[in-house]
Design an enzyme around this catalytic site. Structure first.
Site, PDB file in Angstrom:
ATOM      1  CD  GLU A   5      42.688  41.036  27.988  1.00 31.93           C
ATOM      2  OE1 GLU A   5      43.157  41.841  28.813  1.00 31.93           O
ATOM      3  OE2 GLU A   5      42.187  41.392  26.909  1.00 31.93           O
ATOM      4  CE1 TYR A   8      40.906  40.963  31.197  1.00 32.62           C
ATOM      5  CE2 TYR A   8      41.940  40.047  33.155  1.00 32.62           C
ATOM      6  CZ  TYR A   8      42.025  40.745  31.977  1.00 32.62           C
ATOM      7  OH  TYR A   8      43.240  41.220  31.553  1.00 32.62           O
TER       8      TYR A   8
END
Ligand code: GDP
Ligand code: MN
Length: 383
Positions: free
Chosen positions: A190, A101
């Site tokens: 993101e 991530y």
């Protein structure tokens, strides 16, 4: 403004962040053609502006073009947490070894962009933050200094990425993500998951990009990505006219100037037993054309039975507003009852203009409370 995954990936690609090759499809047949052109296996992904598409069944693998067509048939039209799927993104499937991530967003309290990176990707990042806070590496970037390569190294070492080739690729992506964030005036970029493939390649498998609405005038290419078709047609009209408009579900159309007065007007309409159908904020310095535009937006809502126009003139001049109302009555051929309360700068002049015009559907009231009562009464009589 939130971008769809395919738009975010387009942006990533233009900044040199590796993404899978893919195509957009709006029908099952187009998905099949995309799969044929790309080469199978592919993954068919619902394009909606909410996360958790995977869990909701909006992301499916397909081994053949015929299967891609089938999966697209299942996904198109699907409702994912209140969002209908109109398009799917078909991309060449990746063989995933690991899911990481990576994101950059604003930390408002620190007044700095903040990177977050963890090797515990793929799942909800809030869950990682709650259950394994140590696994999440956080790092601020000084916006005046800009990005420095040591920061990428800090993130990958901090998260314990052991493979050197992998680290190099991720560091490169971190730098490019900062560039994307800065150049596009984003609030959030993101990548979840950032994957390592079985061949050892690192790439962005998902993309979530939010761009600052107030910067869109400087970002014409991004502003163009805005999805007018998917938005409410009235909201699109309001945006086009530069009118602040919010849809509610009653019968009284509310128009005020300034957010405070407009909200208070909505409250007063409710207080006297009515239900606002919507509200428009004319803002400061509303000219006659602004009034016409706002009335056009408000009256395009078929639920509106009466309009309550509540103006407290400061910079906004009541005579100008009165002229705008009369102009709108002519141009839009309005027959709905319009209750007008004018107070403040040039109020007397404004009331005189309306009185002289003597339009049968315009009602002047001296106070906000009386105006609201009258509008609610007229809306009730009309429905
Ligand atoms: P989200 O659920 O809306 O966050 O959508 P994502 O694009 O993040 O996809 C969710 C999950 O689907 C990913 O975490 C992957 O596990 C899986 N997935 C997506 N693309 C691929 C792919 O190309 N190959 C494989 N094997 N899995 C994929
Ligand atoms: Mn995701």
């Amino acid at each position: 403004m939130d971008l769809y995954e395919f738009q975010g990936k387009e942006l990533f690609r233009s900044f040199g962040i590796p993404v899978s090759e893919g195509r957009l499809a709006t029908s099952p047949l187009e998905a099949r053609e995309a799969a044929t052109a790309l080469g199978c296996p592919v993954v068919v992904k619902a394009q909606v502006l909410v996360g958790g598409r995977g869990k909701a069944g909006g992301i499916k693998l397909a081994a053949t073009p015929a299967e891609a067509e089938e999966r697209a048939r299942e996904i198109l039209g699907m409702d994912i947490r209140g969002h209908t799927v109109h398009r799917v993104w078909v991309e060449r499937a990746s063989e995933i070894a690991r899911e990481y991530y990576l994101s950059i967003t604003f930390d408002r309290s620190a007044k700095k962009p903040l990177f977050m990176f963890t090797t515990e990707g793929g799942v909800d990042i809030e869950e990682v933050a709650a259950t394994k806070p140590d696994a999440l590496v956080r790092l601020h970037v000084d916006p005046l200094e800009g990005y420095r390569p040591w920061q990428g190294r800090h993130l990958v070492y901090g998260a314990g990425v052991s493979d050197a080739a992998e680290r190099r690729q991720i560091e490169e992506i971190v730098g490019r993500l900062y560039e994307t964030f800065e150049r596009c005036e984003a609030m959030l970029c993101e990548i979840n998951p950032l994957v390592v493939t079985t061949d050892g390649d690192v790439r962005a498998l998902d993309a979530k990009v939010t761009v600052d609405d107030n910067a869109l005038f400087r970002q014409p290419e991004i502003a163009e990505m805005r999805d007018l078709a998917a938005a409410d047609p009235l909201e699109a009209l309001a945006r086009e006219k530069g009118v602040t408009y919010v849809k509610l579900d009653g019968e009284v159309g509310v128009l005020g100037n300034g957010a405070g007065l407009t909200m208070a007007t909505v409250d007063v309409v409710t207080f006297v037993g009515g239900r606002p159908a919507n509200f428009c904020d004319l803002g400061g310095g509303g000219d006659a054309q602004g009034v016409v535009d706002a009335l056009e937006v408000i009256t395009s809502d078929p639920q509106v039975r009466a309009i309550f126009f509540n103006i407290f003139g400061g910079i906004t001049r009541c005579d100008e507003v009165a002229r705008g109302i009369l102009q709108a009555l002519e141009q839009l051929e309005l027959e709905l009852p319009i209750v007008v309360r004018l107070d403040g700068t040039n109020a007397a002049e404004g009331r005189r203009i309306l009185e002289e015009a003597a339009r049968p559907n315009v009602y002047a009231e001296a106070t906000m409370l009386d105006g609201a009562r009258r509008a609610v009464e007229l809306a009730g009589a009309a429905s």
